[in-house]
Design an enzyme around this catalytic site. Structure first.
Site, PDB file in Angstrom:
ATOM      1  N   ASP A  89      23.211  63.596  59.610  1.00  0.00           N
ATOM      2  CA  ASP A  89      23.571  63.771  58.212  1.00  0.00           C
ATOM      3  C   ASP A  89      23.216  65.210  57.860  1.00  0.00           C
ATOM      4  OD1 ASP A  89      24.042  61.058  58.227  1.00  0.00           O
ATOM      5  OD2 ASP A  89      22.625  60.581  56.628  1.00  0.00           O
ATOM      6  N   HIS A 145      21.881  61.855  66.713  1.00  0.00           N
ATOM      7  CA  HIS A 145      22.617  60.893  67.522  1.00  0.00           C
ATOM      8  C   HIS A 145      23.599  61.626  68.442  1.00  0.00           C
ATOM      9  CE1 HIS A 145      21.373  57.262  65.082  1.00  0.00           C
ATOM     10  NE2 HIS A 145      20.973  58.276  64.334  1.00  0.00           N
ATOM     11  N   SER A 230      15.327  71.240  59.968  1.00  0.00           N
ATOM     12  CA  SER A 230      16.047  71.318  61.224  1.00  0.00           C
ATOM     13  C   SER A 230      17.489  71.744  61.051  1.00  0.00           C
ATOM     14  CB  SER A 230      16.020  69.961  61.909  1.00  0.00           C
ATOM     15  OG  SER A 230      16.373  68.962  60.982  1.00  0.00           O
TER      16      SER A 230
END
Length: 267
Positions: A89, A145, A230
């Site tokens: 996201d 992911h 990040s």
């Protein structure tokens, strides 16, 4: 931002980005004493707490909440097997093509894959290929992911600094993406090779693989997670790939959402 302000910003960022400070902050966020900050943190950043796998009171520290998983089914994976899906996201802060010298531009700064990946031999596969940079704000879900289904062929951790990776830092600090700590995963899949570069950031700057790290990954399968701040850089080979229409700097994306397609399935 004028020249004086840029210099001041750089100086303050340099002073606050030492590893020892990051480690101290990290120790506190992992302590039970930080637990009392969870609700304030969630409210300050507008985090959708109803998406969290557990209720707020079940998290034992601020870091425990920050690396939270989501409730099952909230991030469906694009059903098209020819799609590259978002690993996180986040917000697109850079997107485009690399030139034949393995260089690309983010926020006015030029990066080379030799700087980003060091001596990984896979970098030559991305000559004239594509890149996309995804920034995760404190409000975002911070697990990473797999963007493709394939086999992990190489991993590398590159030590580095802990500079912030938000837009102002990318624009005004020299080459943040290739100076910060990085965790690199190379994945071979049916359309070629994709490399996932996970870039640490200010404060904790800890990037960890979800254990055990599997050799074979499905699209959307959990790969790693960040502890506070990040960015992820995806590198894609040139062959028969195109980003989806409308995807640009500033676009918001979610895990499992299609970022682009390989042409093999008729796109």
């Amino acid at each position: 931002m004028n020249k004086v302000n840029r210099q001041l910003f750089r100086l303050l960022t340099e002073l606050s980005s030492h590893k020892w400070l990051s480690e101290r902050i990290g120790s506190f966020t992992r302590s039970k004493a930080s637990r009392r900050l969870i609700r304030r943190f969630a409210k300050t950043y507008g985090i959708r707490v109803e998406e969290a796998e557990r209720p707020l009171d079940a998290y034992e520290s601020l870091n425990d909440f920050f690396i939270r998983r989501l409730k099952a089914g909230l991030r469906p994976v694009d059903p098209d097997a020819a799609s590259l899906v978002s690993p996180v996201d986040g917000t697109v802060t850079g997107i485009g093509s690399m030139n034949d010298k393995l260089r690309f531009i983010v926020k006015g700064q030029e990066y080379g894959l030799d700087e980003l990946l060091h001596d990984l031999t896979t970098k030559d596969r991305y000559r004239s290929g594509y890149f996309i940079v995804l920034y995760l704000s404190p409000a975002d879900y911070h697990r990473v992911h797999s963007p493709v289904a394939g086999e992990v062929t190489a991993t590398r951790r590159i030590p580095g600094s802990v500079y912030p990776v938000h837009e102002r830092s990318l624009r005004h600090m020299p080459k943040v993406l290739s100076r910060n700590e990085r965790l690199i995963t190379c994945i071979r899949h049916r359309f070629g090779m994709t490399t996932v570069v996970k870039v640490g950031a200010m404060n904790v700057s800890s990037i960890r693989y979800t254990e055990p790290l599997r050799v074979r990954l499905d699209r959307g399968e959990e790969l790693a997670f960040f502890e506070f701040g990040s960015t992820v850089v995806l590198l894609i080979e040139k062959e028969a790939f195109a980003f989806r229409d409308g995807l640009d700097v500033g676009s918001k994306v979610r895990v499992g959402e299609a970022l682009g397609y390989w042409e093999a399935e008729g796109h």
